[in-house]
Design a protein around this motif. Structure first.
Motif, PDB file in Angstrom:
ATOM      1  N   ALA A 129       3.940   2.175   2.545  1.00  0.00           N
ATOM      2  CA  ALA A 129       4.918   3.167   2.117  1.00  0.00           C
ATOM      3  C   ALA A 129       4.223   4.509   1.976  1.00  0.00           C
ATOM      4  O   ALA A 129       3.098   4.572   1.478  1.00  0.00           O
ATOM      5  CB  ALA A 129       5.538   2.748   0.792  1.00  0.00           C
ATOM      6  N   GLU A 130       4.921   5.560   2.382  1.00  0.00           N
ATOM      7  CA  GLU A 130       4.343   6.902   2.295  1.00  0.00           C
ATOM      8  C   GLU A 130       4.684   7.599   0.990  1.00  0.00           C
ATOM      9  O   GLU A 130       4.145   8.650   0.691  1.00  0.00           O
ATOM     10  CB  GLU A 130       4.776   7.769   3.482  1.00  0.00           C
ATOM     11  CG  GLU A 130       6.262   8.069   3.528  1.00  0.00           C
ATOM     12  CD  GLU A 130       7.115   6.956   4.136  1.00  0.00           C
ATOM     13  OE1 GLU A 130       8.351   7.119   4.122  1.00  0.00           O
ATOM     14  OE2 GLU A 130       6.585   5.939   4.602  1.00  0.00           O
ATOM     15  N   ASP A 131       5.587   7.000   0.192  1.00  0.00           N
ATOM     16  CA  ASP A 131       5.895   7.575  -1.120  1.00  0.00           C
ATOM     17  C   ASP A 131       6.385   6.477  -2.063  1.00  0.00           C
ATOM     18  O   ASP A 131       6.616   5.343  -1.646  1.00  0.00           O
ATOM     19  CB  ASP A 131       6.905   8.728  -1.015  1.00  0.00           C
ATOM     20  CG  ASP A 131       8.271   8.308  -0.513  1.00  0.00           C
ATOM     21  OD1 ASP A 131       8.825   7.306  -1.023  1.00  0.00           O
ATOM     22  OD2 ASP A 131       8.809   8.983   0.375  1.00  0.00           O
ATOM     23  N   LEU A 138       0.855  -1.184   0.000  1.00  0.00           N
ATOM     24  CA  LEU A 138       0.000   0.000   0.000  1.00  0.00           C
ATOM     25  C   LEU A 138       0.895   1.239   0.000  1.00  0.00           C
ATOM     26  O   LEU A 138       1.603   1.504   0.976  1.00  0.00           O
ATOM     27  CB  LEU A 138      -0.914  -0.005   1.235  1.00  0.00           C
ATOM     28  CG  LEU A 138      -1.803   1.206   1.455  1.00  0.00           C
ATOM     29  CD1 LEU A 138      -2.730   1.455   0.268  1.00  0.00           C
ATOM     30  CD2 LEU A 138      -2.604   1.040   2.742  1.00  0.00           C
ATOM     31  N   ILE A 139       0.874   1.967  -1.119  1.00  0.00           N
ATOM     32  CA  ILE A 139       1.676   3.188  -1.255  1.00  0.00           C
ATOM     33  C   ILE A 139       0.707   4.363  -1.222  1.00  0.00           C
ATOM     34  O   ILE A 139      -0.050   4.586  -2.166  1.00  0.00           O
ATOM     35  CB  ILE A 139       2.487   3.196  -2.570  1.00  0.00           C
ATOM     36  CG1 ILE A 139       3.298   1.902  -2.723  1.00  0.00           C
ATOM     37  CG2 ILE A 139       3.393   4.422  -2.614  1.00  0.00           C
ATOM     38  CD1 ILE A 139       3.958   1.750  -4.087  1.00  0.00           C
ATOM     39  N   GLU A 140       0.725   5.087  -0.116  1.00  0.00           N
ATOM     40  CA  GLU A 140      -0.260   6.142   0.119  1.00  0.00           C
ATOM     41  C   GLU A 140       0.350   7.204   1.014  1.00  0.00           C
ATOM     42  O   GLU A 140       0.888   6.881   2.081  1.00  0.00           O
ATOM     43  CB  GLU A 140      -1.504   5.538   0.770  1.00  0.00           C
ATOM     44  CG  GLU A 140      -2.524   6.511   1.274  1.00  0.00           C
ATOM     45  CD  GLU A 140      -3.104   7.392   0.198  1.00  0.00           C
ATOM     46  OE1 GLU A 140      -2.964   8.627   0.326  1.00  0.00           O
ATOM     47  OE2 GLU A 140      -3.688   6.881  -0.766  1.00  0.00           O
ATOM     48  N   ASN A 141       0.278   8.471   0.604  1.00  0.00           N
ATOM     49  CA  ASN A 141       0.862   9.542   1.408  1.00  0.00           C
ATOM     50  C   ASN A 141      -0.096  10.163   2.417  1.00  0.00           C
ATOM     51  O   ASN A 141       0.333  10.888   3.293  1.00  0.00           O
ATOM     52  CB  ASN A 141       1.484  10.625   0.514  1.00  0.00           C
ATOM     53  CG  ASN A 141       0.463  11.296  -0.375  1.00  0.00           C
ATOM     54  OD1 ASN A 141      -0.472  10.665  -0.840  1.00  0.00           O
ATOM     55  ND2 ASN A 141       0.651  12.568  -0.616  1.00  0.00           N
ATOM     56  N   LEU A 145       8.952   1.251  -3.878  1.00  0.00           N
ATOM     57  CA  LEU A 145       9.820   0.442  -4.745  1.00  0.00           C
ATOM     58  C   LEU A 145      10.810  -0.375  -3.919  1.00  0.00           C
ATOM     59  O   LEU A 145      11.047  -1.553  -4.203  1.00  0.00           O
ATOM     60  CB  LEU A 145      10.567   1.325  -5.735  1.00  0.00           C
ATOM     61  CG  LEU A 145       9.743   1.844  -6.902  1.00  0.00           C
ATOM     62  CD1 LEU A 145      10.538   2.881  -7.688  1.00  0.00           C
ATOM     63  CD2 LEU A 145       9.304   0.704  -7.802  1.00  0.00           C
ATOM     64  N   LYS A 146      11.374   0.225  -2.879  1.00  0.00           N
ATOM     65  CA  LYS A 146      12.309  -0.504  -2.015  1.00  0.00           C
ATOM     66  C   LYS A 146      11.618  -1.679  -1.331  1.00  0.00           C
ATOM     67  O   LYS A 146      12.167  -2.779  -1.268  1.00  0.00           O
ATOM     68  CB  LYS A 146      12.909   0.445  -0.967  1.00  0.00           C
ATOM     69  CG  LYS A 146      13.897   1.426  -1.546  1.00  0.00           C
ATOM     70  CD  LYS A 146      14.409   2.383  -0.485  1.00  0.00           C
ATOM     71  CE  LYS A 146      15.294   3.445  -1.108  1.00  0.00           C
ATOM     72  NZ  LYS A 146      15.716   4.459  -0.148  1.00  0.00           N
ATOM     73  N   LEU A 162       1.663  11.178  -5.547  1.00  0.00           N
ATOM     74  CA  LEU A 162       2.613  10.909  -4.471  1.00  0.00           C
ATOM     75  C   LEU A 162       3.802  11.857  -4.538  1.00  0.00           C
ATOM     76  O   LEU A 162       4.170  12.314  -5.617  1.00  0.00           O
ATOM     77  CB  LEU A 162       3.168   9.481  -4.601  1.00  0.00           C
ATOM     78  CG  LEU A 162       2.212   8.332  -4.399  1.00  0.00           C
ATOM     79  CD1 LEU A 162       2.853   7.023  -4.865  1.00  0.00           C
ATOM     80  CD2 LEU A 162       1.812   8.229  -2.929  1.00  0.00           C
ATOM     81  N   PRO A 163       4.441  12.099  -3.381  1.00  0.00           N
ATOM     82  CA  PRO A 163       5.693  12.856  -3.416  1.00  0.00           C
ATOM     83  C   PRO A 163       6.824  11.972  -3.967  1.00  0.00           C
ATOM     84  O   PRO A 163       6.685  10.754  -4.016  1.00  0.00           O
ATOM     85  CB  PRO A 163       5.933  13.200  -1.941  1.00  0.00           C
ATOM     86  CG  PRO A 163       5.184  12.171  -1.175  1.00  0.00           C
ATOM     87  CD  PRO A 163       4.019  11.757  -2.039  1.00  0.00           C
ATOM     88  N   CYS A 164       7.910  12.570  -4.333  1.00  0.00           N
ATOM     89  CA  CYS A 164       9.078  11.879  -4.919  1.00  0.00           C
ATOM     90  C   CYS A 164       8.686  11.287  -6.265  1.00  0.00           C
ATOM     91  O   CYS A 164       8.606  12.013  -7.226  1.00  0.00           O
ATOM     92  CB  CYS A 164       9.653  10.833  -3.984  1.00  0.00           C
ATOM     93  SG  CYS A 164      10.175  11.490  -2.391  1.00  0.00           S
TER      94      CYS A 164
END
Length: 130
Positions: free
Chosen positions: A32-34, A7-10, A39-40, A56-58
């Protein structure tokens, strides 16, 4: 062994609520927050499905998706976008090849219903190798 969802969510509150909902339904959640952190985590933990915010940021969600598509080991992982935007965002997500695009306004039980057909075991050959 439970299936892993990345789950990638800022939005911290939304991420926390969705994470706990999915954990209650016996899924292992990687958060993940970004996009960079996402990806990592994917390289290390090999998720069965990715749920990613677009904005998302980044790295934005589209950039993360492109990175997943570059590698044989991750290209087949179902990748579902989350968005608060309108129908055009939904169409853009599908146009780039995402598995699906869900509104963040959907009740979580409907989100889960949309995920179920895509949750399957994905075997990684060699993490992020071409």
């Amino acid at each position: 062994m439970s299936q892993k969802i990345l789950l990638i969510e800022n939005d911290n509150v939304f991420r926390w609520r969705l994470l706990h909902f999915l954990e209650e339904h016996n899924y292992q959640i990687l958060e993940a927050e970004d996009g960079t952190v996402g990806l990592k985590l994917a390289r290390i933990h090999h998720p069965n499905l990715v749920l990613s915010e677009i904005n998302l940021p980044c790295l934005n969600g589209y950039d993360v998706f492109k990175q997943f598509q570059k590698y044989k080991a991750t290209a087949s992982i179902p990748f579902i976008f989350l968005t608060n935007r309108d129908e055009s965002e939904y169409m853009s997500a599908l146009k780039v090849g995402a598995t699906d695009c869900l509104s963040k306004a959907l009740p979580f039980n409907q989100v889960l219903e949309r995920l179920l057909p895509h949750l399957k075991s994905v075997r990684f050959t060699d993490s992020f190798t071409k």
